[in-house]
Design a protein around this motif. Structure first.
Motif, PDB file in Angstrom:
ATOM      1  N   MET A  33      -9.064 -35.315  44.698  1.00 15.83           N
ATOM      2  CA  MET A  33      -7.974 -34.508  45.216  1.00 15.83           C
ATOM      3  C   MET A  33      -7.590 -35.009  46.603  1.00 15.83           C
ATOM      4  O   MET A  33      -8.359 -35.715  47.261  1.00 15.83           O
ATOM      5  CB  MET A  33      -8.391 -33.029  45.265  1.00 15.83           C
ATOM      6  CG  MET A  33      -8.889 -32.486  43.934  1.00 15.83           C
ATOM      7  SD  MET A  33      -9.354 -30.732  43.979  1.00 15.83           S
ATOM      8  CE  MET A  33      -7.722 -29.978  44.047  1.00 15.83           C
ATOM      9  N   GLY A  34      -6.402 -34.635  47.034  1.00 16.62           N
ATOM     10  CA  GLY A  34      -5.954 -35.037  48.358  1.00 16.62           C
ATOM     11  C   GLY A  34      -4.456 -34.888  48.471  1.00 16.62           C
ATOM     12  O   GLY A  34      -3.746 -34.813  47.468  1.00 16.62           O
ATOM     13  N   ILE A 218     -12.575 -35.458  48.000  1.00 15.01           N
ATOM     14  CA  ILE A 218     -11.329 -35.315  48.745  1.00 15.01           C
ATOM     15  C   ILE A 218     -10.995 -36.649  49.391  1.00 15.01           C
ATOM     16  O   ILE A 218     -11.814 -37.224  50.127  1.00 15.01           O
ATOM     17  CB  ILE A 218     -11.437 -34.232  49.832  1.00 15.01           C
ATOM     18  CG1 ILE A 218     -11.781 -32.883  49.210  1.00 15.01           C
ATOM     19  CG2 ILE A 218     -10.117 -34.132  50.601  1.00 15.01           C
ATOM     20  CD1 ILE A 218     -12.020 -31.797  50.239  1.00 15.01           C
ATOM     21  N   TYR A 220      -8.558 -38.748  51.956  1.00 14.44           N
ATOM     22  CA  TYR A 220      -7.672 -38.566  53.108  1.00 14.44           C
ATOM     23  C   TYR A 220      -7.583 -39.898  53.840  1.00 14.44           C
ATOM     24  O   TYR A 220      -8.613 -40.535  54.108  1.00 14.44           O
ATOM     25  CB  TYR A 220      -8.207 -37.476  54.046  1.00 14.44           C
ATOM     26  CG  TYR A 220      -7.225 -37.113  55.126  1.00 14.44           C
ATOM     27  CD1 TYR A 220      -6.146 -36.272  54.852  1.00 14.44           C
ATOM     28  CD2 TYR A 220      -7.347 -37.638  56.419  1.00 14.44           C
ATOM     29  CE1 TYR A 220      -5.228 -35.961  55.829  1.00 14.44           C
ATOM     30  CE2 TYR A 220      -6.422 -37.328  57.395  1.00 14.44           C
ATOM     31  CZ  TYR A 220      -5.361 -36.496  57.098  1.00 14.44           C
ATOM     32  OH  TYR A 220      -4.432 -36.189  58.062  1.00 14.44           O
ATOM     33  N   ALA A 233     -13.128 -27.594  45.331  1.00 15.61           N
ATOM     34  CA  ALA A 233     -11.736 -27.451  44.892  1.00 15.61           C
ATOM     35  C   ALA A 233     -11.220 -26.046  45.188  1.00 15.61           C
ATOM     36  O   ALA A 233     -10.066 -25.858  45.589  1.00 15.61           O
ATOM     37  CB  ALA A 233     -11.622 -27.753  43.407  1.00 15.61           C
ATOM     38  N   LEU A 236     -10.393 -25.815  48.800  1.00 17.74           N
ATOM     39  CA  LEU A 236      -9.104 -26.451  49.076  1.00 17.74           C
ATOM     40  C   LEU A 236      -7.945 -25.540  48.718  1.00 17.74           C
ATOM     41  O   LEU A 236      -6.946 -25.468  49.431  1.00 17.74           O
ATOM     42  CB  LEU A 236      -8.987 -27.747  48.278  1.00 17.74           C
ATOM     43  CG  LEU A 236      -9.622 -29.012  48.852  1.00 17.74           C
ATOM     44  CD1 LEU A 236      -9.434 -30.160  47.878  1.00 17.74           C
ATOM     45  CD2 LEU A 236      -9.029 -29.357  50.200  1.00 17.74           C
ATOM     46  N   TYR A 241      -5.234 -28.562  52.990  1.00 21.18           N
ATOM     47  CA  TYR A 241      -5.876 -29.808  53.392  1.00 21.18           C
ATOM     48  C   TYR A 241      -6.032 -29.964  54.905  1.00 21.18           C
ATOM     49  O   TYR A 241      -6.723 -30.869  55.360  1.00 21.18           O
ATOM     50  CB  TYR A 241      -5.070 -31.000  52.860  1.00 21.18           C
ATOM     51  CG  TYR A 241      -5.189 -31.179  51.373  1.00 21.18           C
ATOM     52  CD1 TYR A 241      -6.355 -31.687  50.793  1.00 21.18           C
ATOM     53  CD2 TYR A 241      -4.142 -30.836  50.509  1.00 21.18           C
ATOM     54  CE1 TYR A 241      -6.472 -31.851  49.436  1.00 21.18           C
ATOM     55  CE2 TYR A 241      -4.247 -31.009  49.144  1.00 21.18           C
ATOM     56  CZ  TYR A 241      -5.420 -31.512  48.620  1.00 21.18           C
ATOM     57  OH  TYR A 241      -5.530 -31.666  47.248  1.00 21.18           O
ATOM     58  N   ILE A 244      -9.525 -30.613  56.649  1.00 17.38           N
ATOM     59  CA  ILE A 244     -10.339 -31.798  56.446  1.00 17.38           C
ATOM     60  C   ILE A 244      -9.970 -32.933  57.381  1.00 17.38           C
ATOM     61  O   ILE A 244     -10.625 -33.980  57.401  1.00 17.38           O
ATOM     62  CB  ILE A 244     -10.234 -32.306  54.993  1.00 17.38           C
ATOM     63  CG1 ILE A 244      -8.814 -32.778  54.683  1.00 17.38           C
ATOM     64  CG2 ILE A 244     -10.689 -31.269  54.017  1.00 17.38           C
ATOM     65  CD1 ILE A 244      -8.680 -33.455  53.336  1.00 17.38           C
TER      66      ILE A 244
END
Length: 245
Positions: A33-34, A218, A220, A233, A236, A241, A244
């Motif tokens: 994810m991101g 994650i 980034y 998750a 998040l 976001y 982070i």
């Protein structure tokens, strides 16, 4: 199965992946994810072998082999399946003919004879049930005139037919309604085996209500900055976001 170490990759003058590390073992489901622009789809494209992305540093091994030694077609035959956010249409080519060609090309790569037609038809019927793909849909040209949900069903059907060791699904939940999301996710779950692995790239936690990951990563600024279980998750979903950075 898949080992990525210190991976850097660029497109043109723009560096996108900046020292990414990832280990995926057989039997595991990973979610990445991101935010937009952080390199998730670039990672999928580099693994697939898309030529516009240039690897400048690092290594990627798949089942102990240097992935960069293989072409796009060879990576597929080695057992890597890539599901992209926007599946392409192939007018004039039926799904059945497309899949028969794909299955037999992989068999040829492995030194096997083409699959007998009756065996292929039985396999088609079995795998169609995995994603509730109707005979009417299976008889049409590949993705031509398909809705977003139909395209994603077809993609998971292709995955079921090819039985890859590693499936990477890049935003496969994009544009899906709840019913289509459930069907696609159920297909992914049914195809999970101790000897294969799946990497799901997504923006949203909702897909992970249906596909339960062993690990959530994650991304980034071109690398993985945090790893956890499904609770990451959910965090998040609650916080976004920003925390982070």
């Amino acid at each position: 199965m898949l080992t990525i170490k210190n991976l850097y990759a660029s497109i043109g003058e723009k560096e996108i992946l900046k020292g990414l590390d990832l280990q995926v073992n057989a039997g595991e489901v990973h979610a990445i994810m991101g935010p937009n622009g952080t390199g998730k789809s670039t990672l999928a494209s580099v693994i697939a072998g898309r030529e516009k992305y240039v690897v400048t540093q690092g290594s990627v091994t798949f089942c102990g082999k240097n992935l960069f030694d293989f072409s796009i077609e060879e990576r597929a035959s080695e057992g890597i399946f890539m599901g992209f956010q926007y599946p392409v249409e192939i007018p004039g080519v039926s799904i059945a003919n497309f899949m028969r060609t794909a299955v037999n090309e992989q068999r040829k790569y492995r030194g096997l004879d083409p699959m007998p037609i009756f065996e292929f038809q039985a396999m088609m019927e079995e795998k169609q049930k995995v994603v509730e793909l109707t005979d009417k849909l299976a008889g049409r040209s590949v993705n031509e005139g398909f809705s977003g949900g139909e395209k994603k069903k077809n993609e998971i059907f292709q995955m079921a037919m090819l039985e890859p060791k590693l499936a990477i699904l890049d935003e496969t939940d994009s544009g899906l309604d709840i019913d289509a999301l459930r069907i696609v996710a159920n297909g992914v779950n049914k195809l999970k085996r101790p000897d294969n692995a799946t990497v799901v790239i997504t923006h949203y936690q909702r897909l992970l209500d249906y596909i339960i990951p062993d690990f959530v990563h994650i991304m980034y600024d071109g690398k993985i900055v945090k790893t956890g279980d499904k609770s990451l998750a959910l965090e998040l979903e609650e916080k976004g976001y920003d925390w982070i950075k």
